[in-house]
Design a protein around this motif. Structure first.
Motif, short mmCIF file in Angstrom:
data_model
loop_
_atom_site.label_atom_id
_atom_site.label_comp_id
_atom_site.label_asym_id
_atom_site.label_seq_id
_atom_site.Cartn_x
_atom_site.Cartn_y
_atom_site.Cartn_z
N ARG A 1 0.84 -1.20 0.00
CA ARG A 1 0.00 0.00 0.00
C ARG A 1 0.87 1.24 0.00
NH1 ARG A 1 -3.66 -1.03 5.22
NH2 ARG A 1 -3.86 1.22 4.99
N ILE A 2 0.25 2.35 -0.28
CA ILE A 2 0.96 3.62 -0.22
C ILE A 2 1.06 4.03 1.25
CG2 ILE A 2 0.91 6.06 -0.87
CD1 ILE A 2 -0.69 5.25 -3.34
N PRO A 3 2.27 4.26 1.77
CA PRO A 3 2.42 4.64 3.18
C PRO A 3 1.74 5.96 3.49
CG PRO A 3 4.52 3.95 2.24
CD PRO A 3 3.56 4.10 1.10
N ALA A 4 1.44 6.16 4.75
CA ALA A 4 0.80 7.41 5.17
C ALA A 4 1.76 8.58 5.08
CB ALA A 4 0.26 7.27 6.60
N PHE A 5 3.05 8.32 5.24
CA PHE A 5 4.06 9.37 5.07
C PHE A 5 5.33 8.73 4.51
CE2 PHE A 5 4.48 7.83 9.42
CZ PHE A 5 5.84 7.58 9.54
N LYS A 6 6.12 9.53 3.83
CA LYS A 6 7.35 9.03 3.22
C LYS A 6 8.45 8.91 4.27
CE LYS A 6 6.49 10.81 -1.44
NZ LYS A 6 6.99 11.67 -2.55
N ASP A 7 9.13 7.79 4.22
CA ASP A 7 10.23 7.55 5.16
C ASP A 7 11.29 6.75 4.44
OD1 ASP A 7 11.92 7.03 7.23
OD2 ASP A 7 10.44 6.05 8.52
N ALA A 8 12.49 7.31 4.38
CA ALA A 8 13.58 6.65 3.65
C ALA A 8 13.95 5.31 4.28
CB ALA A 8 14.81 7.56 3.61
N ASN A 9 13.65 5.13 5.56
CA ASN A 9 14.00 3.89 6.26
C ASN A 9 12.83 2.92 6.36
OD1 ASN A 9 16.70 4.76 6.89
ND2 ASN A 9 15.83 6.08 8.49
N PHE A 10 11.81 3.14 5.54
CA PHE A 10 10.62 2.27 5.59
C PHE A 10 11.00 0.83 5.21
CE2 PHE A 10 7.15 0.07 3.44
CZ PHE A 10 6.13 0.19 4.37
#
Length: 425
Positions: free
Chosen positions: A302-311
């Motif tokens: 899914r599309i994350p709720a916020f962008k995070d480079a360490n996701f």
């Protein structure tokens, strides 16, 4: 006799309970349970005064969780072994990446009875904490009904509560239903029933929405525990996935799930349901579940709720315990608004094992396995069979009382004759 020991080291001191007073158990069962618990009790006491606190517990705030006063006794006990700090999720709205990073510094997240829905961003922070190997202890109420308000008004409506966590737990392999568990094996409540002169008369009645849960799972978390009190709990459904699931606590065979919304009134104490009224094959409803394994993120596809480079969509193996009742951790308080011991019900005078159960959960999740595995040891005492003793009472008296005296007399006589014969020469 004071059934306690005190362990001191330097300026640190802790109490060690020596006697487990289990409700409904016979004297022999209490003795055996106490002896079996003794090694763990002393090991835990030594660990408390000798080991320095290292691991940190985050008490999650920001979604209507229980006030510190209502979990005060649990926090007061846990801080003897671990660092504790409140962690609010309010900062997720402004800086979710930093909030996510800060939460990773804690070893365990405690979420105690949230009443407000989590946003998708808050949910992603908790999800990433689990995916990165974090441990969590969830105590959730999926149905909105409070015993305090029920005692005031006498009746109320139990209706579903949406915390926006269904997809999160579904991904981990469980579903917390929005039903209420009704159990014949119930804890009592105290109600005023009338006046005698100027004094109010009180009586205790079984409250079917407060299951008295007996632990029988083969897991060190619940080994040798007394009755645990639940209040308006909900069923947990286990789903098929790669996560290992262990049911720690379940309702009795004579229990069933009741759909909500539903009216609830105190006059229900007059109900005396027959066992035949419960569905065939019902009962044994899971109420607390341990999940272990490699967690997959709910935002994996899914599309994350916020962008995070360490996701991360898949991370390290983690552990979590989900309890389908937020009030298991809730303590009562005295007239000075000081927390009473967790598990003690001041209205009935009964003591339940809620505190011991939750402390075991924390120890297990924080990998204190060397300590908690002691609970798995079984001690079998060679107690007399009371029925056989009654049948052969006279024979038993002769064997245990007369025989030693006869043997001692024979030995004394033989020894005296031997001395006379030796020294007569």
């Amino acid at each position: 006799v004071f059934p306690w020991a005190e362990v001191r080291y330097g300026d640190r001191v802790t109490k060690v309970p020596l006697l487990k007073n289990m409700m409904g158990a016979s004297t022999a069962q209490k003795v055996e349970s106490s002896v079996q618990h003794l090694e763990y009790a002393f090991a835990n006491g030594f660990n408390t005064v000798l080991e320095k606190r290292q691991k940190k517990i985050a008490v999650i705030k920001g979604n209507g969780e229980l006030h510190e006063l209502l979990i005060g006794d649990f926090l007061r006990t846990v801080k003897e072994n671990y660092f504790i700090g409140p962690f609010t999720l309010d900062s997720v709205a402004t800086n979710p990446v930093k909030t996510n990073f800060d939460l990773q510094k804690y070893d365990l997240a405690l979420i105690a009875k949230p009443t407000e829905a989590f946003t998708d961003a808050e949910k992603q922070v908790l999800d990433q904490y689990m995916v990165n190997g974090g441990k969590s202890l969830w105590l959730l109420d999926q149905v909105n009904i409070e015993m305090d308000s029920l005692m005031t008004t006498g009746e109320g409506l139990a209706f579903p509560r949406d915390l926006n966590l269904d997809d999160l737990f579904f991904k981990y392999g469980i579903r917390i239903k929005r039903d209420l568990v009704k159990d014949v094996m119930a804890c009592p409540i105290t109600l005023a029933t009338g006046q005698q002169g100027n004094a109010t008369q009180y009586n205790q009645y079984p409250w079917l929405y407060a299951p008295a849960v007996y632990a029988d799972a083969k897991n060190p978390i619940v080994t040798n525990l007394d009755v645990i009190k639940f209040d308006f709990c909900t069923p947990i459904e286990l789903l098929q996935n790669s996560i290992q699931k262990t049911v720690l606590l379940h309702s009795s065979p004579y229990s069933k799930a009741v759909g909500t919304p539903i009216p609830v009134a105190l006059n229900m104490v007059a109900e005396r349901p027959e066992p035949a009224s419960f569905p065939k094959g019902g009962g044994l409803i899971p109420l607390a579940v341990l999940l272990e394994g490699q967690m997959h993120s709910v935002y994996e596809n899914r599309i994350p709720a916020f962008k995070d480079a360490n996701f991360k969509s898949v991370g390290k193996p983690g552990k979590m315990i989900v309890i389908a009742d937020g009030d298991v951790i809730r303590n009562q308080y005295d007239k000075n608004y000081q927390p009473l011991e967790l598990g003690y019900d001041k209205w009935t005078g009964k003591m339940y094992a809620n505190k011991e159960f939750l402390l075991n959960c924390v120890n297990y999740l924080l990998d204190d396995t060397g300590l908690i595995n002691i609970r798995n040891k079984e001690v079998k005492l060679a107690l007399l069979d009371t029925e056989k003793v009654k049948e052969k009472y006279t024979f038993t008296q002769i064997v245990t009382v007369v025989s030693p005296l006869v043997i001692l007399g024979v030995f004394g006589l033989f020894f005296t004759l031997l001395r006379k014969r030796r020294y007569a020469r």
